[in-house]
Write a protein that holds these residues in place. Structure first.
Motif, PDB file in Angstrom:
ATOM      1  N   GLU A  28      -2.255  54.339  17.578  1.00 56.59           N
ATOM      2  CA  GLU A  28      -1.790  55.724  17.600  1.00 56.59           C
ATOM      3  C   GLU A  28      -0.315  55.842  17.967  1.00 56.59           C
ATOM      4  O   GLU A  28       0.295  56.885  17.737  1.00 56.59           O
ATOM      5  CB  GLU A  28      -2.635  56.551  18.560  1.00 56.59           C
ATOM      6  CG  GLU A  28      -4.038  56.790  18.060  1.00 56.59           C
ATOM      7  CD  GLU A  28      -4.863  57.627  19.010  1.00 56.59           C
ATOM      8  OE1 GLU A  28      -4.544  57.653  20.221  1.00 56.59           O
ATOM      9  OE2 GLU A  28      -5.814  58.253  18.549  1.00 56.59           O
ATOM     10  N   LYS A  29       0.281  54.796  18.526  1.00 59.60           N
ATOM     11  CA  LYS A  29       1.696  54.879  18.893  1.00 59.60           C
ATOM     12  C   LYS A  29       2.592  55.010  17.661  1.00 59.60           C
ATOM     13  O   LYS A  29       3.739  55.394  17.773  1.00 59.60           O
ATOM     14  CB  LYS A  29       2.115  53.670  19.725  1.00 59.60           C
ATOM     15  CG  LYS A  29       2.227  52.370  18.960  1.00 59.60           C
ATOM     16  CD  LYS A  29       2.672  51.243  19.849  1.00 59.60           C
ATOM     17  CE  LYS A  29       2.767  49.945  19.074  1.00 59.60           C
ATOM     18  NZ  LYS A  29       3.109  48.831  19.932  1.00 59.60           N
ATOM     19  N   TRP A  30       2.062  54.711  16.468  1.00 62.54           N
ATOM     20  CA  TRP A  30       2.829  54.859  15.242  1.00 62.54           C
ATOM     21  C   TRP A  30       2.822  56.302  14.763  1.00 62.54           C
ATOM     22  O   TRP A  30       3.439  56.613  13.749  1.00 62.54           O
ATOM     23  CB  TRP A  30       2.275  53.944  14.146  1.00 62.54           C
ATOM     24  CG  TRP A  30       2.405  52.513  14.507  1.00 62.54           C
ATOM     25  CD1 TRP A  30       1.417  51.685  14.946  1.00 62.54           C
ATOM     26  CD2 TRP A  30       3.589  51.730  14.507  1.00 62.54           C
ATOM     27  NE1 TRP A  30       1.919  50.444  15.209  1.00 62.54           N
ATOM     28  CE2 TRP A  30       3.248  50.439  14.951  1.00 62.54           C
ATOM     29  CE3 TRP A  30       4.911  51.996  14.172  1.00 62.54           C
ATOM     30  CZ2 TRP A  30       4.187  49.427  15.072  1.00 62.54           C
ATOM     31  CZ3 TRP A  30       5.837  50.976  14.293  1.00 62.54           C
ATOM     32  CH2 TRP A  30       5.468  49.717  14.735  1.00 62.54           C
ATOM     33  N   GLN A  31       2.110  57.171  15.466  1.00 55.50           N
ATOM     34  CA  GLN A  31       2.043  58.605  15.181  1.00 55.50           C
ATOM     35  C   GLN A  31       1.604  58.864  13.743  1.00 55.50           C
ATOM     36  O   GLN A  31       2.204  59.662  13.012  1.00 55.50           O
ATOM     37  CB  GLN A  31       3.381  59.275  15.479  1.00 55.50           C
ATOM     38  CG  GLN A  31       3.760  59.163  16.932  1.00 55.50           C
ATOM     39  CD  GLN A  31       5.112  59.766  17.236  1.00 55.50           C
ATOM     40  OE1 GLN A  31       5.841  60.151  16.349  1.00 55.50           O
ATOM     41  NE2 GLN A  31       5.432  59.848  18.511  1.00 55.50           N
ATOM     42  N   VAL A  32       0.546  58.172  13.355  1.00 50.14           N
ATOM     43  CA  VAL A  32      -0.065  58.338  12.046  1.00 50.14           C
ATOM     44  C   VAL A  32      -1.522  58.701  12.290  1.00 50.14           C
ATOM     45  O   VAL A  32      -2.168  58.132  13.173  1.00 50.14           O
ATOM     46  CB  VAL A  32       0.026  57.033  11.221  1.00 50.14           C
ATOM     47  CG1 VAL A  32      -0.706  57.170   9.909  1.00 50.14           C
ATOM     48  CG2 VAL A  32       1.469  56.648  10.997  1.00 50.14           C
ATOM     49  N   SER A  33      -2.036  59.654  11.539  1.00 49.88           N
ATOM     50  CA  SER A  33      -3.433  60.028  11.747  1.00 49.88           C
ATOM     51  C   SER A  33      -4.346  58.937  11.201  1.00 49.88           C
ATOM     52  O   SER A  33      -4.222  58.515  10.054  1.00 49.88           O
ATOM     53  CB  SER A  33      -3.729  61.360  11.063  1.00 49.88           C
ATOM     54  OG  SER A  33      -3.486  61.267   9.684  1.00 49.88           O
ATOM     55  N   LEU A  34      -5.238  58.457  12.065  1.00 50.49           N
ATOM     56  CA  LEU A  34      -6.187  57.420  11.698  1.00 50.49           C
ATOM     57  C   LEU A  34      -7.470  58.096  11.215  1.00 50.49           C
ATOM     58  O   LEU A  34      -8.076  58.884  11.936  1.00 50.49           O
ATOM     59  CB  LEU A  34      -6.479  56.519  12.898  1.00 50.49           C
ATOM     60  CG  LEU A  34      -5.267  55.839  13.534  1.00 50.49           C
ATOM     61  CD1 LEU A  34      -5.686  55.047  14.751  1.00 50.49           C
ATOM     62  CD2 LEU A  34      -4.575  54.944  12.535  1.00 50.49           C
ATOM     63  N   ILE A  35      -7.885  57.783  10.007  1.00 49.57           N
ATOM     64  CA  ILE A  35      -9.043  58.410   9.406  1.00 49.57           C
ATOM     65  C   ILE A  35     -10.182  57.400   9.347  1.00 49.57           C
ATOM     66  O   ILE A  35     -10.035  56.314   8.780  1.00 49.57           O
ATOM     67  CB  ILE A  35      -8.705  58.912   7.986  1.00 49.57           C
ATOM     68  CG1 ILE A  35      -7.494  59.838   8.038  1.00 49.57           C
ATOM     69  CG2 ILE A  35      -9.903  59.605   7.357  1.00 49.57           C
ATOM     70  CD1 ILE A  35      -6.859  60.094   6.701  1.00 49.57           C
ATOM     71  N   ASN A  36     -11.309  57.753   9.938  1.00 47.02           N
ATOM     72  CA  ASN A  36     -12.533  56.971   9.890  1.00 47.02           C
ATOM     73  C   ASN A  36     -12.345  55.512  10.342  1.00 47.02           C
ATOM     74  O   ASN A  36     -12.608  54.587   9.573  1.00 47.02           O
ATOM     75  CB  ASN A  36     -13.135  57.019   8.480  1.00 47.02           C
ATOM     76  CG  ASN A  36     -14.539  56.486   8.451  1.00 47.02           C
ATOM     77  OD1 ASN A  36     -15.231  56.475   9.450  1.00 47.02           O
ATOM     78  ND2 ASN A  36     -14.963  56.036   7.277  1.00 47.02           N
ATOM     79  N   PRO A  37     -11.901  55.264  11.574  1.00 46.13           N
ATOM     80  CA  PRO A  37     -11.802  53.886  12.040  1.00 46.13           C
ATOM     81  C   PRO A  37     -13.183  53.295  12.269  1.00 46.13           C
ATOM     82  O   PRO A  37     -14.068  53.945  12.821  1.00 46.13           O
ATOM     83  CB  PRO A  37     -11.020  54.004  13.348  1.00 46.13           C
ATOM     84  CG  PRO A  37     -11.257  55.394  13.803  1.00 46.13           C
ATOM     85  CD  PRO A  37     -11.466  56.217  12.576  1.00 46.13           C
ATOM     86  N   HIS A  38     -13.378  52.065  11.816  1.00 44.84           N
ATOM     87  CA  HIS A  38     -14.670  51.409  12.007  1.00 44.84           C
ATOM     88  C   HIS A  38     -14.471  49.912  12.205  1.00 44.84           C
ATOM     89  O   HIS A  38     -13.478  49.333  11.769  1.00 44.84           O
ATOM     90  CB  HIS A  38     -15.589  51.673  10.810  1.00 44.84           C
ATOM     91  CG  HIS A  38     -15.082  51.079   9.528  1.00 44.84           C
ATOM     92  ND1 HIS A  38     -14.127  51.697   8.771  1.00 44.84           N
ATOM     93  CD2 HIS A  38     -15.387  49.928   8.899  1.00 44.84           C
ATOM     94  CE1 HIS A  38     -13.869  50.945   7.716  1.00 44.84           C
ATOM     95  NE2 HIS A  38     -14.610  49.863   7.765  1.00 44.84           N
ATOM     96  N   ALA A  39     -15.440  49.297  12.889  1.00 47.59           N
ATOM     97  CA  ALA A  39     -15.403  47.865  13.143  1.00 47.59           C
ATOM     98  C   ALA A  39     -16.816  47.307  13.043  1.00 47.59           C
ATOM     99  O   ALA A  39     -17.782  47.967  13.425  1.00 47.59           O
ATOM    100  CB  ALA A  39     -14.824  47.574  14.521  1.00 47.59           C
TER     101      ALA A  39
END
Length: 112
Positions: A28-39
């Motif tokens: 999140e420090k890149w200030q980009v919205s993360l959509i649907n993170p999964h692992a």
């Protein structure tokens, strides 16, 4: 942030879920919205752990995987790979692939 964590042949504990969520929060420090993170964490034969992670960002999808004897080391490696991809994606517009500027010839090369 809500991260979907799936375990194959392994129980996903609170500590595992917390570590994976922490690695995604570093993105999140890149200030980009993360959509649907999964692992997805799986235990492979030979006591190896395989971690595969993916997240969509505007414009592309980032995917990384790592295999290691230590599960937490594999999680950290996947996080580093995702950070590297996100960094590359964030600075893609700044990259100069070719220069079309006419460079003047050296005046010193003309010897009389």
């Amino acid at each position: 942030m809500r991260v979907e964590v799936t375990g194959k042949n392994i129980d996903v504990t609170a500590a595992i879920r917390e570590r994976i969520t922490a690695r995604f929060e570093k993105l999140e420090k890149w200030q980009v919205s993360l959509i649907n993170p999964h692992a997805v964490i799986s235990e492979e034969p030979g006591n190896k752990f395989k971690v595969e992670a993916g997240v969509s960002v505007p414009g592309t999808k980032l995917v990384a995987s790592a295999e290691h004897d230590d599960m937490y080391a594999a999680i950290n490696e996947v996080g580093q790979k995702l950070e590297k991809q996100l960094n590359k994606q964030a600075h893609k517009g700044e990259a100069r692939r070719a220069s079309h500027i006419d460079v003047p010839e050296d005046e010193e090369s003309e010897v009389v």
